[in-house]
Design a protein around this motif. Structure first.
Motif, short mmCIF file in Angstrom:
data_model
loop_
_atom_site.label_atom_id
_atom_site.label_comp_id
_atom_site.label_asym_id
_atom_site.label_seq_id
_atom_site.Cartn_x
_atom_site.Cartn_y
_atom_site.Cartn_z
N HIS A 35 0.84 -1.20 0.00
CA HIS A 35 0.00 0.00 0.00
C HIS A 35 0.87 1.24 0.00
O HIS A 35 2.04 1.20 0.40
N ASP A 63 6.65 1.50 5.62
CA ASP A 63 5.44 0.71 5.81
C ASP A 63 4.51 0.88 4.62
O ASP A 63 3.83 1.90 4.50
N GLU A 114 -4.74 1.02 3.43
CA GLU A 114 -4.44 -0.14 4.28
C GLU A 114 -4.49 0.26 5.74
O GLU A 114 -4.89 -0.51 6.60
N HIS A 155 7.15 -6.48 3.13
CA HIS A 155 6.82 -5.41 4.09
C HIS A 155 7.97 -5.21 5.06
O HIS A 155 8.65 -6.17 5.42
ZN LIG Z 1 1.72 -1.67 6.03
#
Ligand SMILES: [Zn+2]
Length: 398
Positions: free
Chosen positions: A76, A87, A121, A187
């Motif tokens: 995302h 992130d 997200e 991630h």
């Molecule tokens: Zn994330």
């Protein structure tokens, strides 16, 4: 791949939505639209076909997804308010670079490969985490989603319209979902659980968000006797401490990181407080026990304060066990990379109920996430790209 190549692509995205207080990339904001533009340009540069689905998720395809049996990676682009840069975007940057590596290696693609950027997200603007993936998989009612409001009262439908995306197609997308035969999300790791550069996820802990409403009686701070107050701030303060204590007792996690006070004046006893509790634990029964204990203790405290307390779930995610066979295959491909669970939710957790799904984690030396100090080294990120390329090659080219 040289770390400089990772750094170069990273730099092209890094300035968007960056402020001295961290990243501000809430969904459908100007920064989010600029990130989407970046995505579209990077995809076009690689000859990938870009599409925005009815839920606002962005897809970049190598090959024709209609052929089915597609392999998808991605993550995302949105951030929490004041978030870190890794992130989410790390998974998308790595997806593009992994495709570059495969092209350079002359891999023959036997299946279409997609890079996806799921909408919202973080749930930072409209309150529901994994909004885009939940809508696509049918886990979220589209009518409810369209009416979700941000803090300024703007609905998701209106935010999409302002961005030039038609909200009438919000909802389940079984055709698109049915074309995917595996999803692999890369991630940044979000604790301090990973000593190696790259790890593989075993599971996502059950977790949820609850809205806490405290109602009392607003009154004058200077003239209302202390024994005649109905101060919801007291019940709220007790709730924060109770959640922390009950979490510690169970080795669970509980956080109250957001609160709204009305009228929010220094010389007035508050009339209402609204706060949000985030709770997570390795086992569902632990989360349930925590929520039950907090409810009981705070309800009792509200009686003593002469206030009212209501706790309502906003989003709940059960435990996600990732596809065992896919995970084991990836661990073997990556020469026995460490396997670890996570307390953080991800779009991969939503997808996992529908398609074989796996996650790669990249080491985060500070252990900080959802804050500006979140980090990963260029060397580790490059190792992540190479690991992802190895995985995609195995899944799409063999
Ligand atoms: Zn994330």
């Amino acid at each position: 791949m040289s770390p400089d190549r990772f750094a170069a692509l990273w730099r092209s995205l890094a300035p968007i939505g960056r402020t001295p207080e961290g990243y501000q990339r809430s969904s459908w904001s100007e920064a989010d639209l600029a990130c989407r533009e970046w995505f579209t340009e990077e995809a076009a540069d690689r000859g990938l076909t870009v599409e925005t689905d009815g839920n606002g998720n962005l897809w970049a395809w190598r090959g024709d997804p209609a052929a089915g049996d597609a392999i998808v990676t991605g993550s995302h682009l949105d951030s929490v308010p004041g978030g870190g840069g890794y992130d989410g975007p790390l998974g998308i940057v790595s997806g593009f670079l992994a495709l570059d590596l495969l092209s350079e290696r002359g891999c023959v693609f036997r299946r279409p490969v997609g890079v996806v950027a799921f909408t919202e997200e973080e749930g930072s603007r409209f309150g529901v985490a994994c909004l885009g993936s939940r809508l696509m998989t049918g886990a979220l009612d589209p009518a409810r989603a369209a009416g979700l409001r941000d803090r300024d009262g703007v609905t998701l439908a209106d935010a999409m319209k302002s961005a030039g995306v038609d909200p009438s197609a919000l909802g389940p997308d079984p055709v698109r979902l049915g074309r995917i035969s595996a999803f692999v999300e890369l991630h940044v790791e979000q604790g301090r659980a990973l000593a190696a550069p790259v790890g593989v996820a075993s599971a996502i802990w059950p977790h949820g968000r609850w809205r806490l409403d405290f109602t009392g009686t607003g009154n004058h701070a200077g003239t209302t006797r202390m024994d005649q107050r109905h101060d919801p701030m007291l019940t709220f303060a007790f709730a924060v401490l109770a959640a922390n204590k009950e979490a510690r007792l169970r080795d669970a996690y509980a956080t109250v990181g957001r609160a709204e006070v009305s009228p929010n004046a220094t010389n007035a006893i508050a009339s209402t407080v609204t706060a949000w509790l985030d709770a997570r634990a390795p086992e569902q029964s632990t989360v349930d026990g925590l929520i039950k204990a907090v409810t009981t203790k705070v309800t009792d405290r509200a009686t003593r304060d002469g206030t009212r307390f209501v706790m309502s779930p906003e989003s709940l995610s059960p435990v996600t066990e990732f596809h065992t066979e896919l995970r084991d295959r990836i661990v073997a491909l990556l020469d026995g990379a460490p396997v670890l669970p996570t307390g953080a939710g991800h779009d991969a957790g939503v997808l996992a109920a529908h398609v074989p799904t796996a996650m790669l984690f990249i080491r985060n030396p500070t252990g900080v996430s959802h804050a500006p100090d979140e980090s990963a080294t260029e060397v580790d990120c490059t190792a992540g790209v190479e690991a992802l390329a190895t995985v995609l090659e195995e899944l799409a080219c063999r």
